[in-house]
Design a protein around this motif. Sequence first.
Motif, PDB file in Angstrom:
ATOM      1  N   TRP A 132      -0.898   8.343  -2.390  1.00 24.84           N
ATOM      2  CA  TRP A 132       0.112   9.360  -2.701  1.00 24.84           C
ATOM      3  C   TRP A 132      -0.602  10.644  -3.054  1.00 24.84           C
ATOM      4  CZ3 TRP A 132       3.854   6.047  -6.109  1.00 24.84           C
ATOM      5  CH2 TRP A 132       4.582   5.184  -5.265  1.00 24.84           C
ATOM      6  N   ARG A 150       6.667  -2.256   2.079  1.00 25.50           N
ATOM      7  CA  ARG A 150       7.423  -3.268   1.335  1.00 25.50           C
ATOM      8  C   ARG A 150       7.228  -4.680   1.856  1.00 25.50           C
ATOM      9  NH1 ARG A 150       8.571  -2.413  -3.393  1.00 25.50           N
ATOM     10  NH2 ARG A 150      10.412  -3.670  -3.324  1.00 25.50           N
ATOM     11  N   HIS A 164       6.682  10.273   0.036  1.00 23.95           N
ATOM     12  CA  HIS A 164       5.917   9.103  -0.375  1.00 23.95           C
ATOM     13  C   HIS A 164       6.597   7.814   0.089  1.00 23.95           C
ATOM     14  CE1 HIS A 164       4.589  12.097  -3.528  1.00 23.95           C
ATOM     15  NE2 HIS A 164       3.516  11.837  -2.831  1.00 23.95           N
ATOM     16  N   SER A 211       0.844  -1.195   0.000  1.00 25.62           N
ATOM     17  CA  SER A 211       0.000   0.000   0.000  1.00 25.62           C
ATOM     18  C   SER A 211       0.885   1.252   0.000  1.00 25.62           C
ATOM     19  CB  SER A 211      -0.949   0.007   1.206  1.00 25.62           C
ATOM     20  OG  SER A 211      -0.232   0.037   2.413  1.00 25.62           O
ATOM     21  N   LYS A 212       0.325   2.359  -0.454  1.00 30.89           N
ATOM     22  CA  LYS A 212       1.060   3.617  -0.602  1.00 30.89           C
ATOM     23  C   LYS A 212       0.603   4.611   0.458  1.00 30.89           C
ATOM     24  CE  LYS A 212       1.316   2.750  -5.495  1.00 30.89           C
ATOM     25  NZ  LYS A 212       0.820   3.110  -6.814  1.00 30.89           N
ATOM     26  N   TRP A 213       1.578   5.377   0.998  1.00 34.80           N
ATOM     27  CA  TRP A 213       1.305   6.336   2.063  1.00 34.80           C
ATOM     28  C   TRP A 213       2.065   7.623   1.819  1.00 34.80           C
ATOM     29  CZ3 TRP A 213      -2.339   5.243   5.627  1.00 34.80           C
ATOM     30  CH2 TRP A 213      -2.787   3.925   5.650  1.00 34.80           C
ATOM     31  N   THR A 214       1.513   8.732   2.280  1.00 32.88           N
ATOM     32  CA  THR A 214       2.146  10.039   2.200  1.00 32.88           C
ATOM     33  C   THR A 214       2.357  10.559   3.616  1.00 32.88           C
ATOM     34  OG1 THR A 214       1.056  10.530   0.099  1.00 32.88           O
ATOM     35  CG2 THR A 214       1.895  12.404   1.354  1.00 32.88           C
ATOM     36  N   LEU A 268       6.087   3.327   0.571  1.00 36.19           N
ATOM     37  CA  LEU A 268       5.455   2.095   0.128  1.00 36.19           C
ATOM     38  C   LEU A 268       5.682   1.033   1.200  1.00 36.19           C
ATOM     39  CD1 LEU A 268       4.112   0.734  -2.382  1.00 36.19           C
ATOM     40  CD2 LEU A 268       6.401   0.069  -3.066  1.00 36.19           C
ATOM     41  N   VAL A 293      10.165   6.385  -1.211  1.00 33.11           N
ATOM     42  CA  VAL A 293      10.334   6.316  -2.660  1.00 33.11           C
ATOM     43  C   VAL A 293      11.503   7.182  -3.111  1.00 33.11           C
ATOM     44  CG1 VAL A 293       9.216   6.790  -4.873  1.00 33.11           C
ATOM     45  CG2 VAL A 293       7.903   5.778  -3.011  1.00 33.11           C
TER      46      VAL A 293
END
Length: 73
Positions: free
Chosen positions: A72, A29, A25, A12-15, A27, A49
Amino acid sequence: MRQLNPKKLLLSKWTAAKPVNKEKHFLVRSAVKPASEDLPIELFELEAVHSGRTQIIHWRDLQDETRWLQGWK
């Protein structure tokens, strides 16, 4: 506080709400396996990132909307 399922956090992606060192940004992993297989997974590895730096974070910390935004942005 947002509802999260730790089983669905992988990739999942997070800011970061307040970026540090231009790392905004992130991720998810991998999951950090607990010492015993009977214990639930609670820790995840986040990768920035921009720099590729990794950090270990408890999945409940991602529920804090003052620190983390989902996706993001």
